[in-house]
Design a protein around this motif. Structure first.
Motif, PDB file in Angstrom:
ATOM      1  N   PHE A   9     -35.903   5.854   9.575  1.00 14.79           N
ATOM      2  CA  PHE A   9     -35.858   7.080   8.778  1.00 14.79           C
ATOM      3  C   PHE A   9     -35.221   8.215   9.571  1.00 14.79           C
ATOM      4  O   PHE A   9     -34.439   8.997   9.030  1.00 14.79           O
ATOM      5  CB  PHE A   9     -37.270   7.455   8.316  1.00 14.79           C
ATOM      6  CG  PHE A   9     -37.326   8.710   7.490  1.00 14.79           C
ATOM      7  CD1 PHE A   9     -36.680   8.774   6.268  1.00 14.79           C
ATOM      8  CD2 PHE A   9     -38.015   9.827   7.939  1.00 14.79           C
ATOM      9  CE1 PHE A   9     -36.719   9.936   5.499  1.00 14.79           C
ATOM     10  CE2 PHE A   9     -38.065  10.982   7.179  1.00 14.79           C
ATOM     11  CZ  PHE A   9     -37.415  11.035   5.956  1.00 14.79           C
ATOM     12  N   GLU A  10     -35.522   8.299  10.855  1.00 15.75           N
ATOM     13  CA  GLU A  10     -34.937   9.343  11.702  1.00 15.75           C
ATOM     14  C   GLU A  10     -33.417   9.184  11.784  1.00 15.75           C
ATOM     15  O   GLU A  10     -32.679  10.160  11.699  1.00 15.75           O
ATOM     16  CB  GLU A  10     -35.549   9.313  13.107  1.00 15.75           C
ATOM     17  CG  GLU A  10     -37.000   9.742  13.169  1.00 15.75           C
ATOM     18  CD  GLU A  10     -37.985   8.661  12.690  1.00 15.75           C
ATOM     19  OE1 GLU A  10     -37.621   7.462  12.611  1.00 15.75           O
ATOM     20  OE2 GLU A  10     -39.127   9.034  12.363  1.00 15.75           O
ATOM     21  N   CYS A  13     -31.875  10.354   8.532  1.00 14.93           N
ATOM     22  CA  CYS A  13     -31.772  11.816   8.480  1.00 14.93           C
ATOM     23  C   CYS A  13     -30.642  12.315   9.384  1.00 14.93           C
ATOM     24  O   CYS A  13     -29.884  13.213   8.999  1.00 14.93           O
ATOM     25  CB  CYS A  13     -33.100  12.464   8.869  1.00 14.93           C
ATOM     26  SG  CYS A  13     -34.418  12.180   7.663  1.00 14.93           S
ATOM     27  N   THR A  66     -39.636  16.103   2.295  1.00 14.79           N
ATOM     28  CA  THR A  66     -39.515  14.966   3.215  1.00 14.79           C
ATOM     29  C   THR A  66     -39.912  13.664   2.526  1.00 14.79           C
ATOM     30  O   THR A  66     -39.282  12.625   2.763  1.00 14.79           O
ATOM     31  CB  THR A  66     -40.363  15.208   4.483  1.00 14.79           C
ATOM     32  OG1 THR A  66     -39.924  16.428   5.092  1.00 14.79           O
ATOM     33  CG2 THR A  66     -40.204  14.082   5.477  1.00 14.79           C
ATOM     34  N   CYS A  67     -40.906  13.685   1.652  1.00 17.05           N
ATOM     35  CA  CYS A  67     -41.269  12.493   0.885  1.00 17.05           C
ATOM     36  C   CYS A  67     -40.119  12.075  -0.024  1.00 17.05           C
ATOM     37  O   CYS A  67     -39.813  10.887  -0.159  1.00 17.05           O
ATOM     38  CB  CYS A  67     -42.518  12.741   0.047  1.00 17.05           C
ATOM     39  SG  CYS A  67     -44.027  12.880   1.017  1.00 17.05           S
ATOM     40  N   TYR A  70     -37.640  10.375   2.018  1.00 21.22           N
ATOM     41  CA  TYR A  70     -38.089   9.036   2.387  1.00 21.22           C
ATOM     42  C   TYR A  70     -37.885   8.058   1.227  1.00 21.22           C
ATOM     43  O   TYR A  70     -37.515   6.905   1.448  1.00 21.22           O
ATOM     44  CB  TYR A  70     -39.553   9.026   2.834  1.00 21.22           C
ATOM     45  CG  TYR A  70     -39.918   7.692   3.440  1.00 21.22           C
ATOM     46  CD1 TYR A  70     -39.636   7.421   4.770  1.00 21.22           C
ATOM     47  CD2 TYR A  70     -40.477   6.685   2.671  1.00 21.22           C
ATOM     48  CE1 TYR A  70     -39.921   6.185   5.330  1.00 21.22           C
ATOM     49  CE2 TYR A  70     -40.763   5.444   3.212  1.00 21.22           C
ATOM     50  CZ  TYR A  70     -40.479   5.204   4.544  1.00 21.22           C
ATOM     51  OH  TYR A  70     -40.742   3.971   5.083  1.00 21.22           O
ATOM     52  N   TYR A  73     -34.320   7.167   1.311  1.00 26.11           N
ATOM     53  CA  TYR A  73     -34.124   6.240   2.426  1.00 26.11           C
ATOM     54  C   TYR A  73     -34.594   4.840   2.046  1.00 26.11           C
ATOM     55  O   TYR A  73     -33.892   3.852   2.268  1.00 26.11           O
ATOM     56  CB  TYR A  73     -34.888   6.758   3.651  1.00 26.11           C
ATOM     57  CG  TYR A  73     -35.189   5.716   4.704  1.00 26.11           C
ATOM     58  CD1 TYR A  73     -34.192   5.253   5.549  1.00 26.11           C
ATOM     59  CD2 TYR A  73     -36.477   5.198   4.839  1.00 26.11           C
ATOM     60  CE1 TYR A  73     -34.480   4.283   6.515  1.00 26.11           C
ATOM     61  CE2 TYR A  73     -36.770   4.245   5.792  1.00 26.11           C
ATOM     62  CZ  TYR A  73     -35.761   3.787   6.636  1.00 26.11           C
ATOM     63  OH  TYR A  73     -36.036   2.838   7.585  1.00 26.11           O
ATOM     64  N   ASP A  74     -35.765   4.757   1.440  1.00 26.88           N
ATOM     65  CA  ASP A  74     -36.342   3.471   1.057  1.00 26.88           C
ATOM     66  C   ASP A  74     -35.450   2.737   0.050  1.00 26.88           C
ATOM     67  O   ASP A  74     -35.343   1.518   0.075  1.00 26.88           O
ATOM     68  CB  ASP A  74     -37.738   3.688   0.480  1.00 26.88           C
ATOM     69  CG  ASP A  74     -38.553   2.419   0.423  1.00 26.88           C
ATOM     70  OD1 ASP A  74     -38.517   1.645   1.401  1.00 26.88           O
ATOM     71  OD2 ASP A  74     -39.214   2.196  -0.603  1.00 26.88           O
TER      72      ASP A  74
END
Length: 148
Positions: A9-10, A13, A66-67, A70, A73-74
């Protein structure tokens, strides 16, 4: 659906920052540290649009910025993949019910979202089969009249 190619995840970003669709906010107070992202970047514009749209439709969104990131990202997508066009992704709720939270939603294609929405709308619809058939016939007549 795309994959995140094994990146964390980092790293996702960091890639967003490099590609320009994500940026850190410049904050002057400690109070605002809970919102680390700039509201002017594309990712946060999409997030803010989601929050406004959910509120307009009478749904609650409990997602933080941020969720939301995520969930992107997912799903292995970027803000360019989110939208209302065919083939674009939308935030859909499981069973098309409840509030938007980390356990109740995910990014799916618009077609998947429409299919799920229709299934649950008809399940909740007070209209009888007879009423739906009459509505369908009326729509077919309108379509035929407009075609001529």
């Amino acid at each position: 659906m795309q994959t995140n190619n094994g990146e964390s995840f980092e790293e996702y970003c960091e890639r967003g920052i490099k590609e320009g669709w994500l940026e850190f906010a410049v904050r002057k107070t400690k109070k605002s540290l809970s919102h680390p992202w700039s509201s002017t970047c594309l990712a946060m514009k999409k997030f803010n649009r989601h929050v406004q749209s959910a509120k307009y439709r009478g749904h609650e969104s409990l997602l933080s910025s941020t969720c939301y990131l995520y969930l992107m990202y997912d799903a292995g997508i970027t803000p360019d993949d989110i939208g209302t066009d065919i083939g674009k992704y939308q935030l859909g709720r499981f069973g098309d019910s409840g509030c938007y939270n980390m356990l109740n939603c995910r990014f799916i294609t618009k077609l998947e979202n429409l299919k799920e929405r229709k299934t649950t709308e008809y399940a909740k619809s007070p209209k009888t089969v007879e009423t739906r058939l009459k509505m369908s016939e009326a729509a077919k007549k309108r379509w035929a009249a407009n075609k001529q």
